[in-house]
Design an enzyme around this catalytic site. Structure first.
Site, PDB file in Angstrom:
ATOM      1  N   ASP A   1       0.817  -1.206   0.000  1.00  0.00           N
ATOM      2  CA  ASP A   1       0.000   0.000   0.000  1.00  0.00           C
ATOM      3  C   ASP A   1       0.860   1.269   0.000  1.00  0.00           C
ATOM      4  OD1 ASP A   1       0.933  -0.565   2.539  1.00  0.00           O
ATOM      5  OD2 ASP A   1      -0.997  -0.348   3.538  1.00  0.00           O
ATOM      6  N   TYR A   2       1.950   1.259   0.772  1.00  0.00           N
ATOM      7  CA  TYR A   2       2.841   2.424   0.823  1.00  0.00           C
ATOM      8  C   TYR A   2       3.465   2.689  -0.548  1.00  0.00           C
ATOM      9  CZ  TYR A   2       7.081   5.136   1.664  1.00  0.00           C
ATOM     10  OH  TYR A   2       8.081   6.083   1.588  1.00  0.00           O
TER      11      TYR A   2
END
Length: 393
Positions: free
Chosen positions: A236-237
């Site tokens: 996600d990052y």
């Protein structure tokens, strides 16, 4: 002034700066929650013209809330969307839950994909690959299995996807559930976590969790598609970073990403926090400074600074500062809840104290061992965020 005195004075000044920064974060978070969260969003796009959305739902195993959580996605009030249910193993009991919902809602555009596709070490990406490959809409919504939504959640998120926005995310929070572990989770996701999450996003730092993210598929494809993020555990990052690097803005939904897992314990919460801390340490070395932003450590450091510069009593300042922190956290928690809390003020006080007391132990545990357990695998993290799977011989 001797070098030691100079160093002490510099540390005291740092303590005062820390005081200002931390309370600025408190005020930013509280004000943002009061102004924007849990508010009926003004439609930035007409309902009939909202863009189509492909919902990618990674599933593994079942818990008591899976059926009811998943059903909320079949009941969304949205003009055009598809549900792509992705399951890795052909003997996963979640298959029966999915088939039950597919039969109950034949008019919902939903499909089930079993088997995944091995493209890297990230099991979530591997699981989602078949669904992502056939997604037919320009927006993809990756949403974890434990999330519960309202009928207008997707409308709220899609309305935030304006011309220059490439990603819309929801602030993680926790649904009302029974038991102390549930209270502990709710206190954390209503106090410490949103303070950092909201203040970072408001001040221009990109802080996103992948529990509920609506993204432009063409931008992800420009970055290489999902396969480009399969080498990371914290996909996600890196997905958010890839979107930001291409000049797109982020927006936060007015509704929270409501976690409603049917499985909850203090040990599970602690393990999850340690895993998250390990990922942050390896992705962002500055995370090593996180402990000074925790209530008890910050209060001690700032109290010492106040004593050094103004000759105030350290213990009195420490207790007063902790009390002010405790009260401001409660105000923020009430705002994020958007209604009455499911537990008493005494329960809040106990959970808050235990959570703050756990913070340093969680951080030290994360430093001690660079490996993480996630789902059914073990992974060794490397600096920069990449990882390798540890195979049992």
């Amino acid at each position: 002034m001797t070098p030691l005195e100079l160093a002490a004075h510099g540390l005291a000044v740092f303590g005062l700066v820390l005081f200002l920064v931390l309370w600025l974060m408190h005020f930013i978070s509280i004000i943002y929650v009061r102004l924007y969260l849990n508010k009926k969003s003004t439609d930035k796009q007409p309902y009939s013209k909202l863009p189509g959305v492909s919902l990618l739902k990674p599933l593994k195993g079942v818990d008591p809330n899976l059926l009811s959580n998943l059903e909320t996605f079949f009941e969304l009030d949205y003009p055009k969307y598809e549900i792509l249910l992705c399951i890795q193993d052909d003997d996963d009991p979640a298959i029966n839950v999915c088939k039950r919902l597919l039969g109950k809602y034949p008019n919902v555009d939903a499909r089930l994909f079993i088997g995944g596709k091995k493209v890297g070490i990230n099991p979530k990406i591997n699981n989602l690959m078949p669904g992502y490959t056939v997604a037919k809409y320009d927006l993809v919504w990756i949403c974890d299995s434990g999330i519960r939504v309202k009928q207008d959640t997707l409308t709220d998120m899609a309305s935030q996807m304006t011309e220059r926005v490439g990603l819309v995310h929801g602030l993680p929070y926790v649904a009302d559930r029974q038991g102390f572990a549930a209270t502990l989770e709710q206190v954390y996701f209503g106090t410490s976590h949103p303070r950092s999450y909201i203040s970072a996003n408001v001040t221009g730092f990109k802080c996103v969790t992948g529990m509920s993210c609506l993204m432009r598929k063409d931008v992800l494809d420009q970055a290489g598609g999902l396969i480009a993020f399969a080498q990371y555990i914290a996909e996600d990052y890196f997905m958010a970073k890839a979107i930001a690097d291409r000049g797109w803005k982020f927006a936060m939904a007015s509704q929270v990403a409501l976690q409603n897992s049917g499985s909850c314990s203090v040990a599970q919460f602690q393990s999850r926090m340690i895993r998250w801390a390990k990922l942050r340490i390896n992705m962002l070395p500055g995370t090593i400074c996180e402990p000074i932003a925790e209530c008890f450590v910050a209060s001690l450091l700032i109290g010492w600074a106040a004593h050094h510069l103004f000759h105030w009593d350290i213990m009195v300042f420490f207790l007063c500062h902790c009390l002010a922190w405790f009260i401001s956290d409660y105000i923020q928690l009430q705002g994020i809840q958007g209604g009455p809390l499911a537990f008493s003020k005494l329960d809040y006080a106990v959970a808050w104290f235990i959570r703050e007391s756990m913070a340093i132990q969680i951080f030290l545990s994360a430093l001690w061992d660079p490996t993480v357990r996630w789902r059914t695998g073990r992974y060794r993290l490397h600096c920069g965020g990449t990882a390798e799977e540890i195979l049992d011989v």
